[in-house]
Design an enzyme around this catalytic site. Structure first.
Site, PDB file in Angstrom:
ATOM      1  N   HIS A  98     -20.737  17.811  -7.506  1.00 58.47           N
ATOM      2  CA  HIS A  98     -19.442  17.299  -8.504  1.00 58.47           C
ATOM      3  C   HIS A  98     -19.328  18.399  -9.514  1.00 58.47           C
ATOM      4  CE1 HIS A  98     -17.988  15.939 -13.253  1.00 58.47           C
ATOM      5  NE2 HIS A  98     -18.318  14.851 -11.874  1.00 58.47           N
ATOM      6  N   GLU A 171     -12.557  12.533  -6.458  1.00 56.39           N
ATOM      7  CA  GLU A 171     -13.078  12.579  -8.059  1.00 56.39           C
ATOM      8  C   GLU A 171     -11.820  13.921  -8.533  1.00 56.39           C
ATOM      9  OE1 GLU A 171     -16.310  11.057 -10.460  1.00 56.39           O
ATOM     10  OE2 GLU A 171     -17.173  13.241 -10.909  1.00 56.39           O
TER      11      GLU A 171
HETATM   12  P1  13P Z   1     -15.149  10.234 -16.110  1.00 52.09           P
HETATM   13  O1  13P Z   1     -15.120   9.101 -15.873  1.00 52.09           O
HETATM   14  O2  13P Z   1     -15.549  10.760 -17.833  1.00 52.09           O
HETATM   15  O3  13P Z   1     -13.038  10.814 -16.361  1.00 52.09           O
HETATM   16  O4  13P Z   1     -15.721  11.200 -15.578  1.00 52.09           O
HETATM   17  C1  13P Z   1     -16.168  10.706 -14.361  1.00 52.09           C
HETATM   18  C2  13P Z   1     -16.669  12.213 -13.992  1.00 52.09           C
HETATM   19  O5  13P Z   1     -16.992  12.851 -13.692  1.00 52.09           O
HETATM   20  C3  13P Z   1     -18.052  10.990 -13.205  1.00 52.09           C
HETATM   21  O6  13P Z   1     -18.944  11.613 -12.009  1.00 52.09           O
END
Ligand code: 13P
Length: 260
Positions: A98, A171
């Protein structure tokens, strides 16, 4: 696949209550759709809540995941948690790499690949996160960065005939927790590049690897991502802490039918 990343939120007790709330919200809809085969719903609480959430999910089609894993199974590694421990706690999934771990804790692409390999070696599906910063996007380096993060994972997980045991979550760092999601078309462009790389590495098996989008996903915008041809699901942070909002993201699958 719709996965909830609870991050640093919830104890065993409050996490179990949240999990029960999610089950209540999602189960009737999942039942109508034929259960877990239709949509995989995965909750990823902190380590200390895994057992309590596993108990809350028992007998339901929802799956349990963790937020990190170490690459060694056992030994003198103070503070770490291994894949066999997660399997014993009831996990089927684990998030690795992450951006918060990459940026706050200095995880490298190679460390992420080792973690993914250790997870898959124990039958856990690693959800490998990749994504560019705003500066990298503005410099036109998005694909280069994302494919660079992916490369060690693609090389270390060898497809042994069947589909590789892995999911990829795209992401963009600038979209995480900001309320400013990517545009669907931009997320699709990166997902397509990821897909091409997976197919190059693993052939047809690469085509069946789930690619998720994450970053400010909400019930109102989820369908925009889920209807993209190379996006197979979502990784949800903030909205996953509210059962109704998370269930709204899951149900957004209904708004994408026939549009992919
Ligand atoms: P948010 O949905 O709070 O933007 O976070 C996304 C995330 O990091 C999921 O791993």
């Amino acid at each position: 696949m719709i996965a909830a990343n609870w991050k640093l939120h919830h104890t065993a007790e409050t996490g179990a209550a949240l999990a029960r709330g999610v089950v209540d919200e999602v189960l009737p809809w999942l039942g109508e759709r034929g259960g877990a085969e239709a949509v995989r719903v995965v909750l990823c609480p902190p380590f200390t809540a895994l057992h309590a959430v596993a108990a809350a999910l028992a007998g339901s089609p929802l799956d349990l995941g963790a937020q990190d894993v170490f690459w060694e199974d056992w030994g003198a590694y103070t503070g770490e948690v291994s894949a066999p421990m997660l399997v014993a706690a009831g996990c089927r999934y684990v998030i690795v790499g992450h951006s918060e771990r990459r940026h706050l804790l200095g995880e490298t692409d190679e460390a992420v690949a080792r973690k993914a390999r250790a997870a898959a070696g124990h039958g856990l599906v690693p959800i490998v996160c990749v994504g560019e910063t705003l500066a990298q996007r503005e410099a036109g380096r998005t694909e280069q960065v994302v494919l660079g993060q992916l490369a060690p994972v693609a090389e270390s997980l060898v497809a042994g005939g069947g589909p590789p045991l892995v999911a990829i979550a795209y992401e963009p760092v600038w979209a995480i927790g900001t309320g400013r999601p990517a545009r669907g078309a931009d997320a699709q462009a990166v997902a397509a590049a990821i897909r091409d790389r997976l197919v190059a590495a693993w052939g047809d098996a690469g085509a069946s690897v789930p690619v998720l989008y994450g970053g400010s996903v909400k019930p109102e915008n989820a369908a925009e991502f889920l209807r993209q041809p190379d996006i197979d699901g979502a990784l949800v942070g903030g909205a996953s802490l509210d059962p109704a909002a998370f269930a709204g993201v899951v149900r957004a699958v209904d708004d994408t039918e026939g549009e992919a």
